[in-house]
Scaffold this motif. Structure first.
Motif, PDB file in Angstrom:
ATOM      1  N   GLY A 386       0.940  -7.654  15.648  1.00  0.00           N
ATOM      2  CA  GLY A 386       2.118  -6.739  15.645  1.00  0.00           C
ATOM      3  C   GLY A 386       2.322  -5.844  14.509  1.00  0.00           C
ATOM      4  O   GLY A 386       2.017  -6.424  13.271  1.00  0.00           O
ATOM      5  N   GLY A 387       2.671  -4.769  14.626  1.00  0.00           N
ATOM      6  CA  GLY A 387       2.771  -3.789  13.528  1.00  0.00           C
ATOM      7  C   GLY A 387       1.305  -3.211  12.759  1.00  0.00           C
ATOM      8  O   GLY A 387       1.424  -3.182  11.755  1.00  0.00           O
ATOM      9  N   VAL A 388       0.232  -3.392  13.593  1.00  0.00           N
ATOM     10  CA  VAL A 388      -1.187  -3.378  13.268  1.00  0.00           C
ATOM     11  C   VAL A 388      -1.035  -1.812  12.645  1.00  0.00           C
ATOM     12  O   VAL A 388      -0.894  -0.971  13.142  1.00  0.00           O
ATOM     13  CB  VAL A 388      -2.116  -3.587  14.093  1.00  0.00           C
ATOM     14  N   ARG A 389      -1.862  -1.680  11.487  1.00  0.00           N
ATOM     15  CA  ARG A 389      -1.943  -0.289  10.965  1.00  0.00           C
ATOM     16  C   ARG A 389      -3.100  -0.440   9.923  1.00  0.00           C
ATOM     17  O   ARG A 389      -3.219  -1.532   9.204  1.00  0.00           O
ATOM     18  CB  ARG A 389      -0.663   0.189  10.124  1.00  0.00           C
ATOM     19  N   LEU A 390      -3.747   0.818   9.507  1.00  0.00           N
ATOM     20  CA  LEU A 390      -4.631   0.735   8.328  1.00  0.00           C
ATOM     21  C   LEU A 390      -3.646   1.328   7.105  1.00  0.00           C
ATOM     22  O   LEU A 390      -2.801   1.677   7.151  1.00  0.00           O
ATOM     23  CB  LEU A 390      -5.630   1.930   8.561  1.00  0.00           C
ATOM     24  N   ILE A 391      -4.247   0.548   6.035  1.00  0.00           N
ATOM     25  CA  ILE A 391      -3.491   0.739   4.808  1.00  0.00           C
ATOM     26  C   ILE A 391      -4.523   1.392   3.624  1.00  0.00           C
ATOM     27  O   ILE A 391      -5.494   1.301   3.734  1.00  0.00           O
ATOM     28  CB  ILE A 391      -2.883  -0.367   4.358  1.00  0.00           C
ATOM     29  N   PRO A 392      -3.971   2.379   2.959  1.00  0.00           N
ATOM     30  CA  PRO A 392      -2.507   2.896   2.810  1.00  0.00           C
ATOM     31  C   PRO A 392      -2.379   3.677   4.103  1.00  0.00           C
ATOM     32  O   PRO A 392      -2.959   4.033   4.757  1.00  0.00           O
ATOM     33  CB  PRO A 392      -2.291   3.594   1.717  1.00  0.00           C
ATOM     34  N   GLN A 393      -0.920   4.022   4.092  1.00  0.00           N
ATOM     35  CA  GLN A 393      -0.502   4.906   5.270  1.00  0.00           C
ATOM     36  C   GLN A 393      -1.362   6.196   5.369  1.00  0.00           C
ATOM     37  O   GLN A 393      -1.627   6.685   6.446  1.00  0.00           O
ATOM     38  CB  GLN A 393       0.966   5.359   5.163  1.00  0.00           C
ATOM     39  N   THR A 394      -1.632   6.734   4.344  1.00  0.00           N
ATOM     40  CA  THR A 394      -2.732   8.166   4.358  1.00  0.00           C
ATOM     41  C   THR A 394      -3.862   7.951   5.310  1.00  0.00           C
ATOM     42  O   THR A 394      -4.173   8.611   6.148  1.00  0.00           O
ATOM     43  CB  THR A 394      -2.950   8.476   3.215  1.00  0.00           C
ATOM     44  N   ARG A 395      -4.577   6.520   5.233  1.00  0.00           N
ATOM     45  CA  ARG A 395      -5.497   6.266   6.045  1.00  0.00           C
ATOM     46  C   ARG A 395      -5.286   6.259   7.758  1.00  0.00           C
ATOM     47  O   ARG A 395      -6.112   6.586   8.392  1.00  0.00           O
ATOM     48  CB  ARG A 395      -6.300   4.938   5.573  1.00  0.00           C
TER      49      ARG A 395
END
Length: 483
Positions: A386-395
């Motif tokens: 859940g909420g999967v994302r690359l970090i930081p948000q710019t990536r």
């Protein structure tokens, strides 16, 4: 007592008895209405076909659907529940639409009262063995949501009667139970599903597709965990107290295969997770949710070594309870096109390290994982990434997401029900959920031998460097109980 390290690998800093409904509802998800396509055979013939030919799908026209998209009477399943309070209540509600709830079994009539009331036509039992003796021919599928120590005996009783099984996570209470359930499910050709609901989410599929797309390069390190504290350690002194068994509870049946001990209210409902004879601590409660995405995406398989670091805990004197926190390091060998992977698991008071790539104003993950590759980092939450994302948000903003190549699934319970009707495998059947659960069971053993780096031979189901650890692979049952 100081933290026991010995040969442990130091983490790199970066980021339910047989009829007891004492499961928590903390991981219950929404029910999704079911719309399926079915053949026009009789219900009994239909189910016999799906049981003996799991690999054969049924292709039928849409007009045979019942009213409102529900299955016609010929395709309704007769379902029984074993452990129907708490999480079990949610499971029964999730499978009830379009089916017949014919039997409900729970050793605690107070905890399960609402479920009994909601399904007045279901026959009520305390002992699942009696339920099967009386209703075996009237049951098609079984939902098991008892405390961990009775998952295996309840599920196995159903499987040996060729009933399809949905079992809450973790699948079992020992490595041996996991292996036996996997073997039986294959032998009896039943449709099974582990209750790790996130496996049916779209987000776990997103994560897999990103990993396979090379979003963060070659993964080498995982920091995963859950901040929940499942420990009875502060209650150990209370076990000297004497308590009367409530009239609404059959304590002998609640114990099931666990060794006999006097009743005490610190065990139930719900708190049994923190007690070694009944639960599997936080690692057992959450690995099947949190590790599921990386287990799938990286085809982790079995670890070759496991080592736990534990503070202020001595299993020899405090072994009835789990510690309040631990760090368990699993080393997975290279496999296919990927290299070796090290996974650090953090329970309770031991928290996942904050990844340095995360923006200062962003909250780090308490329950979930930080997955590190040679080209970047992914962070996700608990169920189904859940909420999967690359970090930081710019990536994340720069990343061109790949096509959605993995078929998206229905709600987890409906995935199981559809698999039964269509003669297919469910998404997290025991052949998948079993090895996933086994990782947690190995972690539990490592806690009991904190500081020892255990070498695991998965093929031969034994530890090669620590004979003492092998006694925990298949703990003995109380007399009168078998798989």
């Amino acid at each position: 007592m100081a933290m026991r390290r010995m040969q442990c690998l130091k983490p790199t800093q970066s980021h339910e008895p047989q009829c007891n409904g004492g499961r928590s509802v903390h991981d219950q998800k929404h029910d999704i209405p079911m719309k399926t396509k079915h053949g026009s055979t009789t219900r009994r013939d239909f189910l016999r076909t799906s049981t003996t030919a799991i690999a054969t799908a049924m292709v039928v026209p849409a007009h045979v659907l019942g009213r409102g998209g529900e299955p016609p009477p010929s395709a309704r399943l007769n379902i029984a529940g074993i452990g129907v309070g708490g999480m079990g209540a949610g499971d029964i509600n999730a499978v009830a639409q379009g089916n017949n709830i014919v039997a409900l079994c729970d050793v605690d009539t107070k905890h399960s009262a609402e479920t009994f009331k909601k399904f007045p036509d279901a026959k009520q039992y305390r002992d699942f063995r009696k339920m099967f003796d009386e209703m075996e021919k009237s049951i098609d599928a079984v939902v098991v949501a008892t405390p961990d120590h009775t998952h295996a005996v309840a599920a196995m009783a159903a499987i040996k009667r060729r009933k399809h099984v949905y079992c809450e996570k973790p699948l079992a209470h020992s490595v041996h139970e996991v292996r036996e359930l996997m073997k039986a499910a294959r032998e009896y050709k039943v449709v099974t599903q582990l209750g790790n609901q996130g496996h049916s989410f779209g987000s776990i599929r997103d994560f897999c597709e990103w990993i396979w797309d090379g979003a963060i390069g070659k993964v080498h390190t995982i920091h995963a965990g859950c901040s929940a504290v499942n420990s009875g350690i502060d209650q150990l002194e209370r076990l000297k107290e004497t308590h009367r068994v409530p009239d609404t509870l059959d304590w002998d049946l609640w114990l099931g295969p666990a060794q006999w001990r006097p009743y005490h209210p610190v065990y139930l409902p719900g708190a049994w997770r923190g007690w070694v004879p009944f639960g599997n601590g936080t690692v057992g409660d959450w690995v099947c949710h949190v590790v599921d995405p990386v287990f799938w995406a990286l085809d982790l398989g079995a670890p070759k070594t496991i080592c736990a670091q534990v503070k202020n805990y001595d299993f020899k004197t405090q072994g009835d309870a789990y510690p309040k926190g631990e760090i368990i390091t699993f080393e997975f060998p290279a496999k296919g096109n990927r290299g070796p992977i090290t996974m650090h698991w953090y329970s309770g008071t031991e928290r996942i390290p904050r990844p340095p790539e995360l923006e200062p104003d962003q909250k780090s993950v308490d329950t979930g994982a930080v997955v590190i590759g040679d080209k970047g980092t992914i962070m996700y939450g608990s169920h189904g990434a859940g909420g999967v994302r690359l970090i930081p948000q710019t990536r994340m903003d720069e990343y061109k997401r790949p096509p959605k190549t993995i078929p998206r699934a229905k709600e987890h319970h409906q995935d199981w029900l559809d698999a039964i009707r269509n003669g297919k495998k469910a998404g997290s059947d025991f052949s998948y959920g079993g090895p996933l659960t086994e990782i947690a069971m190995l972690g539990v053993i490592a806690i009991k031998l904190a500081g020892t780096k255990l070498e695991w031979d998965a093929e031969n189901v034994r530890f090669t460097n620590c004979p003492e650890a092998n006694q925990f692979i298949n703990p003995p049952y109380r007399a009168g109980w078998t798989l």
